[in-house]
Design a protein around this motif. Structure first.
Motif, PDB file in Angstrom:
ATOM      1  N   ARG A 165       0.811  -1.319  -0.030  1.00 10.34           N
ATOM      2  CA  ARG A 165       0.005  -0.137  -0.145  1.00 10.34           C
ATOM      3  C   ARG A 165       0.973   1.142   0.072  1.00 10.34           C
ATOM      4  O   ARG A 165       1.758   1.319   0.782  1.00 10.34           O
ATOM      5  CB  ARG A 165      -0.905   0.040   1.096  1.00 10.34           C
ATOM      6  N   VAL A 166       0.638   2.115  -0.794  1.00 10.68           N
ATOM      7  CA  VAL A 166       1.527   3.383  -0.948  1.00 10.68           C
ATOM      8  C   VAL A 166       1.204   4.301   0.213  1.00 10.68           C
ATOM      9  O   VAL A 166      -0.018   4.771   0.234  1.00 10.68           O
ATOM     10  CB  VAL A 166       1.047   3.823  -2.604  1.00 10.68           C
ATOM     11  N   PRO A 167       1.969   4.620   0.662  1.00  9.60           N
ATOM     12  CA  PRO A 167       2.067   5.611   2.060  1.00  9.60           C
ATOM     13  C   PRO A 167       1.712   7.207   1.543  1.00  9.60           C
ATOM     14  O   PRO A 167       2.338   8.084   2.420  1.00  9.60           O
ATOM     15  CB  PRO A 167       3.153   5.537   2.866  1.00  9.60           C
ATOM     16  N   ALA A 168       0.826   7.293   0.501  1.00 13.74           N
ATOM     17  CA  ALA A 168       0.817   8.743   0.109  1.00 13.74           C
ATOM     18  C   ALA A 168      -0.478   8.849  -0.695  1.00 13.74           C
ATOM     19  O   ALA A 168      -1.015   7.771  -1.520  1.00 13.74           O
ATOM     20  CB  ALA A 168       1.840   9.382  -0.545  1.00 13.74           C
ATOM     21  N   GLN A 169      -1.132   9.990  -0.969  1.00 11.48           N
ATOM     22  CA  GLN A 169      -2.267  10.357  -1.820  1.00 11.48           C
ATOM     23  C   GLN A 169      -1.692  10.136  -3.372  1.00 11.48           C
ATOM     24  O   GLN A 169      -2.252   9.694  -4.180  1.00 11.48           O
ATOM     25  CB  GLN A 169      -2.939  11.402  -1.306  1.00 11.48           C
ATOM     26  N   ARG A 170      -0.594  10.760  -3.419  1.00 10.98           N
ATOM     27  CA  ARG A 170      -0.007  10.848  -4.852  1.00 10.98           C
ATOM     28  C   ARG A 170       1.330  10.453  -4.941  1.00 10.98           C
ATOM     29  O   ARG A 170       2.297  10.882  -4.003  1.00 10.98           O
ATOM     30  CB  ARG A 170      -0.138  12.215  -5.348  1.00 10.98           C
ATOM     31  N   VAL A 171       2.023   9.647  -5.916  1.00 14.25           N
ATOM     32  CA  VAL A 171       3.398   9.486  -6.016  1.00 14.25           C
ATOM     33  C   VAL A 171       3.991   9.671  -7.466  1.00 14.25           C
ATOM     34  O   VAL A 171       2.994   9.360  -8.376  1.00 14.25           O
ATOM     35  CB  VAL A 171       3.604   8.010  -5.582  1.00 14.25           C
ATOM     36  N   THR A 202      10.851  12.688  -1.792  1.00 14.56           N
ATOM     37  CA  THR A 202       9.831  12.530  -0.714  1.00 14.56           C
ATOM     38  C   THR A 202       8.731  11.401  -1.226  1.00 14.56           C
ATOM     39  O   THR A 202       8.802  11.224  -2.390  1.00 14.56           O
ATOM     40  CB  THR A 202       9.251  13.971  -0.382  1.00 14.56           C
ATOM     41  N   ARG A 203       7.986  11.393  -0.365  1.00 10.49           N
ATOM     42  CA  ARG A 203       6.717  10.785  -0.623  1.00 10.49           C
ATOM     43  C   ARG A 203       5.714  11.274  -1.536  1.00 10.49           C
ATOM     44  O   ARG A 203       4.935  10.654  -2.299  1.00 10.49           O
ATOM     45  CB  ARG A 203       6.040  10.173   0.737  1.00 10.49           C
ATOM     46  N   GLY A 204       5.797  12.421  -1.675  1.00  9.23           N
ATOM     47  CA  GLY A 204       4.781  13.063  -2.324  1.00  9.23           C
ATOM     48  C   GLY A 204       5.319  13.183  -3.903  1.00  9.23           C
ATOM     49  O   GLY A 204       4.785  13.139  -5.029  1.00  9.23           O
ATOM     50  N   ALA A 256      11.278   7.026  -0.191  1.00 11.97           N
ATOM     51  CA  ALA A 256      10.010   7.498  -0.115  1.00 11.97           C
ATOM     52  C   ALA A 256       8.996   6.422   0.514  1.00 11.97           C
ATOM     53  O   ALA A 256       7.633   6.842   0.582  1.00 11.97           O
ATOM     54  CB  ALA A 256       9.645   7.413  -1.571  1.00 11.97           C
ATOM     55  N   LEU A 258       8.457   3.559  -0.263  1.00 12.14           N
ATOM     56  CA  LEU A 258       7.727   2.498  -1.320  1.00 12.14           C
ATOM     57  C   LEU A 258       8.338   1.143  -1.488  1.00 12.14           C
ATOM     58  O   LEU A 258       7.600   0.202  -2.206  1.00 12.14           O
ATOM     59  CB  LEU A 258       7.784   3.165  -2.590  1.00 12.14           C
TER      60      LEU A 258
END
Length: 313
Positions: A163-169, A244-246, A212, A214
């Motif tokens: 599961r990606v730990p951000a809304q957008r990658v 960064t994660r974003g 990030a 991922l």
């Protein structure tokens, strides 16, 4: 106990021409004391990179190797037959050599042997000295450590998180290839060979993905990206700001150079190649060798162009 770097320095001082074999770790090829090619099992070879992008067929490589066995330079054969342009060949050799050298500098020297007169089938395309190669090696290590300050992931299978730990990658093309190619069994080196990408670039992409959040990391590993370095103040200085994660930045490798007029190729480069191709004494022709380091004018320019192209992918 002598190290690989010590052995290379001694061969450079002797202006030796031949191949330094480091057992299963790989091989350095030298011409008049300058490193002209390098190969490591960890990093894809020149022909692997060319084949992966569809520029050279296996048949063309075999023909060039047969020509090299007969005393001709395989690289010249590929160029004269129109398989590659000289610029494409030089660009690929530059990438492959810098890639392999990064892993060979840490290779053990036990069992090393030097075969005088042995040369790579492509023939010399670039000339590097130890000072420049060591500078590039240290710069790359610094870039990796700034991105993700742990080497534990370098030899482990690449495993994306569920599961990606951000809304957008945002991913670069190489980072996407790594994620898609990761099957939970392939290490970064395995992925480099499968993708036909430089091993160092894949390794950097893996650390960026880990920073990030991922990729799965071993228990007890660092779970947050390191603090980014201060913004560069020198024009043209390297910007190693970690991803960064974003958003993920490719953070392409490039030397710390100042922006200025485009450098010109050093006169005489062609003459030394002609001398080697004609079988004349390379020591006699060494006066035509460009004063090469890890970032001479033409090499530095080509690396800058390489990084610019990678940033667009």
């Amino acid at each position: 106990m002598p190290t690989t770097r010590n052995l290379l320095s001694e061969l450079a001082a002797d202006r030796a021409t031949g191949a330094l074999h480091l057992g299963g770790a790989g091989t350095f090829y030298l011409t008049d004391g300058h490193v002209t090619c390098a190969e490591s099992p960890v990093a894809p070879r020149v022909e692997d990179l060319l084949a992966a992008c569809g520029r050279v067929s296996d048949q063309a490589v075999r023909q060039a190797m047969r020509a090299a066995a007969e005393g001709r330079l395989g690289g010249e054969v590929l160029v004269t037959q129109g398989v590659l342009t000289r610029g494409e060949l030089e660009f690929c050799v530059l990438c492959a050599v810098l890639d392999a050298v990064y892993f060979l500098f840490d290779a053990p020297e036990h069992g090393a042997r030097f075969r005088r007169g042995e040369r790579h089938w492509l023939g010399p395309q670039w000339y590097f000295d130890m000072t420049g190669l060591l500078r590039e090696y240290k710069r790359r290590r610094t870039q990796l450590d700034r991105t993700w300050p742990s080497a534990d992931l370098d030899a482990l299978p690449v495993v994306p998180v569920g599961r990606v730990p951000a809304q957008r990658v945002v991913l670069t093309s190489l980072q996407w290839e790594v994620v898609v190619g990761a099957d939970s069994t392939a290490t970064p080196a395995d992925l480099a060979h499968r993708l036909g990408r430089p091993a160092y670039s894949v390794l950097l992409a893996v650390r960026q993905l880990a920073a990030a959040g991922l990729l799965r990391v071993p228990r007890g590993e660092i779970t947050a990206a390191p603090d980014p370095p201060a913004a560069p103040t020198t024009p043209g200085a390297l910007d190693d700001t970690p991803i960064t994660r974003g958003a993920l930045d490719d953070a392409p490798t490039r030397p710390d150079t100042r922006v200025g007029a485009l450098p010109r190729r050093v006169a005489g480069t062609r003459e030394i190649r002609d001398a080697v191709a004609d079988g004349t004494d390379t020591a006699e022709a060494a006066q035509w060798l460009p004063l090469t380091t890890g970032d001479p004018a033409d090499v530095a320019l080509l690396i800058r162009l390489k990084n610019a192209l990678e940033a667009l992918t």
